[in-house]
Design an enzyme around this catalytic site. Structure first.
Site, PDB file in Angstrom:
ATOM      1  N   SER A  15       0.831  -1.197   0.000  1.00 27.46           N
ATOM      2  CA  SER A  15       0.000   0.000   0.000  1.00 27.46           C
ATOM      3  C   SER A  15       0.869   1.251   0.000  1.00 27.46           C
ATOM      4  O   SER A  15       2.091   1.177   0.188  1.00 27.46           O
ATOM      5  CB  SER A  15      -0.929   0.022   1.231  1.00 27.46           C
ATOM      6  OG  SER A  15      -0.160   0.077   2.427  1.00 27.46           O
ATOM      7  N   LEU A  17       3.168   4.417  -0.202  1.00 32.15           N
ATOM      8  CA  LEU A  17       4.426   4.734  -0.870  1.00 32.15           C
ATOM      9  C   LEU A  17       5.098   3.487  -1.428  1.00 32.15           C
ATOM     10  O   LEU A  17       5.680   3.515  -2.514  1.00 32.15           O
ATOM     11  CB  LEU A  17       5.371   5.440   0.110  1.00 32.15           C
ATOM     12  CG  LEU A  17       4.854   6.712   0.785  1.00 32.15           C
ATOM     13  CD1 LEU A  17       5.937   7.321   1.669  1.00 32.15           C
ATOM     14  CD2 LEU A  17       4.360   7.723  -0.239  1.00 32.15           C
ATOM     15  N   ASP A  36       4.693  -7.730   3.235  1.00 30.58           N
ATOM     16  CA  ASP A  36       3.704  -7.009   4.019  1.00 30.58           C
ATOM     17  C   ASP A  36       3.062  -7.965   5.014  1.00 30.58           C
ATOM     18  O   ASP A  36       3.117  -9.191   4.848  1.00 30.58           O
ATOM     19  CB  ASP A  36       2.634  -6.391   3.114  1.00 30.58           C
ATOM     20  CG  ASP A  36       2.137  -5.063   3.648  1.00 30.58           C
ATOM     21  OD1 ASP A  36       2.523  -4.008   3.104  1.00 30.58           O
ATOM     22  OD2 ASP A  36       1.377  -5.066   4.640  1.00 30.58           O
ATOM     23  N   VAL A  62       7.758  -7.283   9.972  1.00 31.07           N
ATOM     24  CA  VAL A  62       9.120  -6.769  10.069  1.00 31.07           C
ATOM     25  C   VAL A  62       9.608  -6.664  11.509  1.00 31.07           C
ATOM     26  O   VAL A  62      10.811  -6.488  11.750  1.00 31.07           O
ATOM     27  CB  VAL A  62       9.268  -5.400   9.370  1.00 31.07           C
ATOM     28  CG1 VAL A  62       8.933  -5.515   7.895  1.00 31.07           C
ATOM     29  CG2 VAL A  62       8.421  -4.331  10.057  1.00 31.07           C
ATOM     30  N   TYR A 169       8.013   8.542  17.295  1.00 27.05           N
ATOM     31  CA  TYR A 169       8.093   8.540  15.833  1.00 27.05           C
ATOM     32  C   TYR A 169       9.338   9.288  15.353  1.00 27.05           C
ATOM     33  O   TYR A 169      10.070   8.805  14.484  1.00 27.05           O
ATOM     34  CB  TYR A 169       6.828   9.177  15.257  1.00 27.05           C
ATOM     35  CG  TYR A 169       6.744   9.129  13.752  1.00 27.05           C
ATOM     36  CD1 TYR A 169       6.489   7.931  13.094  1.00 27.05           C
ATOM     37  CD2 TYR A 169       6.905  10.287  12.990  1.00 27.05           C
ATOM     38  CE1 TYR A 169       6.400   7.886  11.705  1.00 27.05           C
ATOM     39  CE2 TYR A 169       6.811  10.246  11.603  1.00 27.05           C
ATOM     40  CZ  TYR A 169       6.565   9.043  10.972  1.00 27.05           C
ATOM     41  OH  TYR A 169       6.485   8.997   9.608  1.00 27.05           O
ATOM     42  N   PHE A 202       2.552  12.829   2.996  1.00 27.13           N
ATOM     43  CA  PHE A 202       2.187  12.216   1.722  1.00 27.13           C
ATOM     44  C   PHE A 202       0.901  11.430   1.923  1.00 27.13           C
ATOM     45  O   PHE A 202       0.646  10.899   3.005  1.00 27.13           O
ATOM     46  CB  PHE A 202       3.295  11.276   1.234  1.00 27.13           C
ATOM     47  CG  PHE A 202       4.320  11.942   0.369  1.00 27.13           C
ATOM     48  CD1 PHE A 202       4.458  11.612  -0.970  1.00 27.13           C
ATOM     49  CD2 PHE A 202       5.148  12.928   0.885  1.00 27.13           C
ATOM     50  CE1 PHE A 202       5.387  12.244  -1.779  1.00 27.13           C
ATOM     51  CE2 PHE A 202       6.088  13.565   0.090  1.00 27.13           C
ATOM     52  CZ  PHE A 202       6.209  13.216  -1.250  1.00 27.13           C
TER      53      PHE A 202
END
Length: 264
Positions: A15, A17, A36, A62, A169, A202
């Site tokens: 999905s 980027l 993913d 991940v 973050y 984005f």
């Protein structure tokens, strides 16, 4: 570096980027391994990309070393079948979990929330990269510079101007930005480059969860163009990064001259 006839691994590639990057690379003749967490989303992404041999889905969490190892094994087998050597690692999986380090009731942000962000954005980026690097280093060097490939990591404008509630973050993305140069130095002997792209806001699955108020506030912080970036614009920069051998050890801001205020 040539894209045609080579394989690129994209985590978070189902999905946003990552998917836009996969589409751009496939249009240039690449094969793309989509990593993913969600198998249904991953399968749909592969179908939208035209399916085999251009794209193949590999389930991967991940934040789990074992899951990444399984994906590496699957991609290695696929590359042997296609004969298209690995040329790039693009760890694009990422999450955001906003939270003040100390709220108005004097409650510190939960360690679980911090771990969630760091495990995916930082540890996941490192683990995907390090586990695929041996396969990339075995690819035959090509071109006059004897290049084997490139790692393209994803940071954020928050690495430089994190807002209130973005401590975890910003920490994760700042770490990704800061490890770009030392990683490039480590891998220079193998003919492998390392570049990090730091986008601002984005359109993606993450930003889709923002309220209209927050989105409007972010757009006001942009100079030109005063809008969210499009995934295709990110993907275009990834393609240029792959093709331009002189891009190495650098963090590229992709932000329309945005400099984020402390709060909206």
């Amino acid at each position: 570096m040539k894209i045609d006839g080579r394989t690129f691994v994209i985590s978070g590639g189902a999905s946003g980027l990552g998917l836009a990057t996969a589409r751009t690379l496939i249009s240039s003749g690449a094969s793309v391994a989509i990593l993913d967490l969600n198998e249904e989303t991953g399968s749909k992404a592969v179908t939208s990309l035209g399916g085999a041999p251009s794209a193949k889905f590999f389930p991967c969490d991940v934040s789990s070393t074992e899951s990444v190892s399984s994906a590496v094994s699957g991609v290695t087998t696929w590359i042997k079948e296609t004969g298209k050597p690995l040329a790039g690692i693009i760890p694009a999986a990422g999450v955001g979990a906003p939270g003040l380090i100390l709220d108005k009731r004097l409650n510190p942000v939960s360690l679980d929330s911090i771990d969630f962000v760091l495990n995916i954005n930082l540890r996941g980026t490192l683990d995907v990269t390090r586990q695929f690097l041996p396969l990339l280093a075995k690819s035959e060097p090509c071109g006059p510079d004897k290049e084997r490939g490139v790692v393209v990591m994803v940071a954020s404008s928050a690495a430089f101007e994190g807002q209130m509630g973005q401590v975890a973050y910003a920490a994760s993305k700042g770490a990704v930005a800061s490890m770009t140069l030392p990683m490039a130095r480590d891998l220079a002997r193998f003919g492998i480059r390392v570049v990090t792209i730091a986008p601002s806001m984005f359109d993606s699955a993450m930003t889709a969860m923002l309220s209209d108020k927050v989105r409007e506030g972010l757009q006001k912080a942009m100079e030109f163009p005063p809008r969210a970036g499009q995934p295709e614009e990110f993907a275009s920069l990834v393609k240029q990064t792959i093709e331009n051998v002189m891009l190495n050890g650098v963090v590229i801001r992709l932000d329309g001259a945005t400099r984020m205020p402390s709060k909206l």
